[in-house]
Design an enzyme around this catalytic site. Structure first.
Site, short mmCIF file in Angstrom:
data_model
loop_
_atom_site.label_atom_id
_atom_site.label_comp_id
_atom_site.label_asym_id
_atom_site.label_seq_id
_atom_site.Cartn_x
_atom_site.Cartn_y
_atom_site.Cartn_z
N GLY A 42 71.46 112.08 63.20
CA GLY A 42 70.65 110.85 63.21
C GLY A 42 70.20 110.45 61.81
O GLY A 42 70.22 109.28 61.46
N GLY A 184 56.84 94.46 48.06
CA GLY A 184 57.16 93.40 49.02
C GLY A 184 58.63 93.35 49.36
O GLY A 184 59.21 92.28 49.54
N ILE A 187 61.16 97.05 53.60
CA ILE A 187 60.45 98.11 54.32
C ILE A 187 58.95 97.81 54.36
O ILE A 187 58.31 97.89 55.41
CB ILE A 187 60.75 99.50 53.70
CG1 ILE A 187 62.22 99.85 53.92
CG2 ILE A 187 59.83 100.58 54.29
CD1 ILE A 187 62.68 101.18 53.33
N HIS A 447 75.94 75.64 73.63
CA HIS A 447 74.71 74.85 73.50
C HIS A 447 73.78 75.17 74.67
O HIS A 447 74.26 75.32 75.79
CB HIS A 447 75.06 73.37 73.50
CG HIS A 447 73.86 72.48 73.43
ND1 HIS A 447 73.16 72.29 72.25
CD2 HIS A 447 73.20 71.75 74.38
CE1 HIS A 447 72.14 71.47 72.48
NE2 HIS A 447 72.13 71.14 73.78
C1 LIG Z 1 61.69 102.51 57.21
C2 LIG Z 1 63.16 102.28 57.01
C3 LIG Z 1 63.79 101.27 57.71
C4 LIG Z 1 65.15 101.05 57.56
N1 LIG Z 1 65.73 100.05 58.26
C5 LIG Z 1 67.06 99.82 58.13
C6 LIG Z 1 67.69 98.81 58.90
O1 LIG Z 1 67.07 98.11 59.68
N2 LIG Z 1 69.03 98.65 58.74
C7 LIG Z 1 69.75 99.42 57.87
O2 LIG Z 1 70.96 99.22 57.76
N3 LIG Z 1 69.17 100.38 57.13
C8 LIG Z 1 67.85 100.60 57.25
N4 LIG Z 1 67.26 101.60 56.53
C9 LIG Z 1 68.10 102.36 55.59
C10 LIG Z 1 68.92 103.40 56.34
O3 LIG Z 1 68.04 104.27 57.01
C11 LIG Z 1 69.82 104.15 55.37
O4 LIG Z 1 70.59 103.24 54.63
C12 LIG Z 1 70.74 105.09 56.11
O5 LIG Z 1 70.02 106.02 56.90
C13 LIG Z 1 71.64 105.85 55.12
O6 LIG Z 1 72.47 106.70 55.81
P1 LIG Z 1 73.09 108.00 55.14
O7 LIG Z 1 74.08 108.51 56.12
O8 LIG Z 1 73.56 107.69 53.78
O9 LIG Z 1 71.91 109.03 54.97
P2 LIG Z 1 70.55 109.38 55.71
O10 LIG Z 1 70.35 108.61 56.93
O11 LIG Z 1 69.52 109.34 54.63
O12 LIG Z 1 70.78 110.87 56.16
C14 LIG Z 1 70.99 111.90 55.26
C15 LIG Z 1 70.75 113.21 55.95
O13 LIG Z 1 71.20 114.25 55.09
C16 LIG Z 1 70.27 115.32 55.16
N5 LIG Z 1 70.42 116.15 53.97
C17 LIG Z 1 70.02 115.88 52.69
N6 LIG Z 1 70.34 116.91 51.88
C18 LIG Z 1 70.96 117.85 52.65
C19 LIG Z 1 71.51 119.14 52.40
N7 LIG Z 1 71.51 119.67 51.17
N8 LIG Z 1 72.03 119.82 53.43
C20 LIG Z 1 72.06 119.29 54.68
N9 LIG Z 1 71.55 118.08 54.97
C21 LIG Z 1 71.00 117.37 53.97
C22 LIG Z 1 68.94 114.60 55.27
O14 LIG Z 1 67.93 115.46 55.75
C23 LIG Z 1 69.29 113.48 56.26
O15 LIG Z 1 69.14 113.90 57.58
C24 LIG Z 1 65.90 101.86 56.68
C25 LIG Z 1 65.27 102.90 55.98
C26 LIG Z 1 63.92 103.10 56.14
C27 LIG Z 1 63.27 104.22 55.40
#
Ligand SMILES: Cc1cc2nc3c(=O)[nH]c(=O)nc-3n(C[C@H](O)[C@H](O)[C@H](O)COP(=O)(O)OP(=O)(O)OC[C@H]3O[C@@H](n4cnc5c(N)ncnc54)[C@H](O)[C@@H]3O)c2cc1C
Length: 474
Positions: A42, A184, A187, A447
């Protein structure tokens, strides 16, 4: 095309980038290990990002809409908020989705290891598991999808629960009387909207001259106007110079561009000033992976790092830090590993701000066109002329399309208004399919819908849209 699917692959990080990569790799026949500290896949998106924020924004929209219903002759009593129940509903959404991913992972026979990975060398990881034990695992290839975390401003670091980042704000510990949102960007505005709808008096401080830097100003204007009513204050060209814990609140010194300062005390402060890539992976120096100035891991168009055995995707490789970009990069990396001829070079990545109204854009923005001196023709359709927007009592929206004036190709789309986040996908498709103004104008839209405004904007490119009147010149 040579297929190399008989590979043993590790994916580090199970966010949208990581799990998408792991699942596709398994579907292509690779042997996959997915490593993440959480109990299920997730990542930030599902546990503390996109999903919980959107669940809460849905509630905020409901509260706001029930207020607006007064204009339509319907009055609801003031909402009674059961915070524990709201929190558990949000947690339930997260559990359902992450549990579902856990199940999909098992069905695909992906080995899910709950733990944190460190490099021993380019192809060997030492994983420290949740129970404290460690295991050394070797692979043919490793995909890094370690994501990002909230950026910290040293001047705003205080060890008190009153200071929150986005994760803390999503925990919804209480409904503070007053909240200062520092930043602003999307997030800050999304979470600020949630708290404001729940009854908090919210002040937003932005260092730059306007909210949502990066979005066109005409798209931000209707949102700014509505937020001025929802928030207690929006202070642009302003920074938070310092914060002090006074026990009963946080005293913040706000500094305007002209040097003048004001002090205010807030119950809580949300610092939302951007995100930092998680590229400080233990042992990374034992590999040939290169990290750039801003902390992003450097990759080529196949998402391969400087180390041929290591790929990287998602927030850790660069902007825009968005879940859908991470997922598509994940697909590209795995297809490249499988030997397909692929490259990650999208013409448009949509950005959506899930405030009310929503702001969404993709491809070329008008600001970008101006900065790059690019000749474009901009066609705008104001929602005041949209039947659907009028039935919703939300006519403040705007749909605009940027066209190449010579080829008539759609180069960019921007929408502000309710449902803009859903509608922007049509713009992405138009850009990716190299649609012309005529294609969009001649596509029959249902529409009455807000989606008609996309067709209407394309009609405006040709000077006529039947739903608005433009006197002929000359
Ligand atoms: C409040 C908020 C709202 C957001 N809303 C949106 C939205 O509406 N739409 C959108 O597109 N994006 C949104 N984002 C951004 C989005 O969450 C990220 O762009 C996305 O999660 C990135 O995915 P990722 O797979 O790169 O990494 P992440 O989702 O950051 O997951 C990385 C994972 O790797 C794990 N990890 C790190 N280091 C290690 C390690 N050494 N060993 C094992 N595991 C590790 C972390 O614990 C984490 O679980 C939002 C972010 C925030 C904070």
């Amino acid at each position: 095309m040579s297929e190399s699917t008989n590979l043993n692959v590790a994916v580090v990080g199970a966010g949208p980038g990581g799990y998408a990569a792991a699942f596709l790799a398994a579907d292509l026949g690779m042997s996959v290990t997915l490593i993440d500290p959480e109990v299920n896949p997730g990542g930030v998106c599902l546990y503390r990002g996109c999903i919980p924020s959107k669940a809460l924004l849905h509630v905020a929209k409901l509260i706001e809409e029930s207020e607006q219903a007064k204009n339509w002759g319907i009055e609801f009593a003031a909402p009674k908020i059961d915070l524990a129940r709201l929190r558990s509903w949000k947690e339930g959404v997260i559990k359902k989705l992450t549990g579902g991913l856990g199940l999909l992972s098992k069905q695909r026979k992906v080995r899910y290891v709950q733990g944190r990975a460190a490099f021993e060398n380019s192809t060997t990881l030492r994983v420290t598991k949740s129970d404290g034990s460690t295991e050394s695992l070797s692979f043919d290839l490793i995909i890094l999808a370690t994501g990002s975390r909230p950026a910290i401003v040293p001047a705003l670091k205080l060890e008190t629960p009153r200071m929150m980042d986005s994760t803390g704000a999503l925990n919804l510990e209480d409904i503070p009387g007053t909240l200062l949102v520092v930043g602003g960007g999307y997030i800050g505005l999304e979470l600020g909207s949630v708290y404001a709808a729940l009854g908090t008096s919210v002040t937003v401080v932005e260092m730059l001259p306007g909210l949502l830097p990066g979005a066109d100003r005409d798209l931000v204007a209707p949102l700014h106007k509505r937020l001025e009513k929802l928030f207690d204050g929006i202070l642009v060209n302003t920074t938070v110079a310092s914060v002090k814990d006074e026990g009963s609140g946080i005293r913040a010194t706000l500094k305007a561009q002209d040097g003048s300062t004001q002090e205010k005390v807030f119950d809580r402060v949300l610092v939302s000033v951007g995100r930092k890539p998680n590229s400080e992976i233990a042992g990374l120096e034992k590999t040939r992976v290169q990290v750039g100035d801003r902390g992003f891991i450097q990759v080529n168009k196949q998402l391969q790092t400087g180390d041929p055995a290591i790929f990287a995707i998602g927030d850790v490789v660069g902007e825009p830090m968005l879940a859908h970009k991470a997922m598509h990069e994940g697909r590209t990396a795995v297809e490249a590993i499988a030997g397909h001829k692929v490259a990650f070079e999208p013409n448009a990545i949509p950005a959506v701000v899930f405030t009310d109204p929503e702001v969404a854009w993709c491809g070329l923005t008008e600001t970008q066109a101006q900065n790059e001196n690019r000749e474009v023709k901009v066609a705008k359709f104001p929602w005041a002329a949209s039947g659907r927007a009028t039935t919703l009592d939300r006519t403040e929206g705007l749909t605009k399309i940027l066209f190449d004036p010579h080829t008539e190709r759609v180069l960019g789309v921007g929408i502000v208004g309710v449902g803009a986040g859903e509608m922007i996908a049509e713009g992405v498709l138009a850009i990716e399919m190299a649609a012309l103004a005529r294609d969009v104008a001649m596509t029959i839209h249902p529409h009455p819908t807000l989606s008609e405004t996309v067709m209407n904007a394309a009609e405006i490119f040709f000077g006529t849209a039947t739903d608005i009147y433009r006197p002929k010149r000359g």
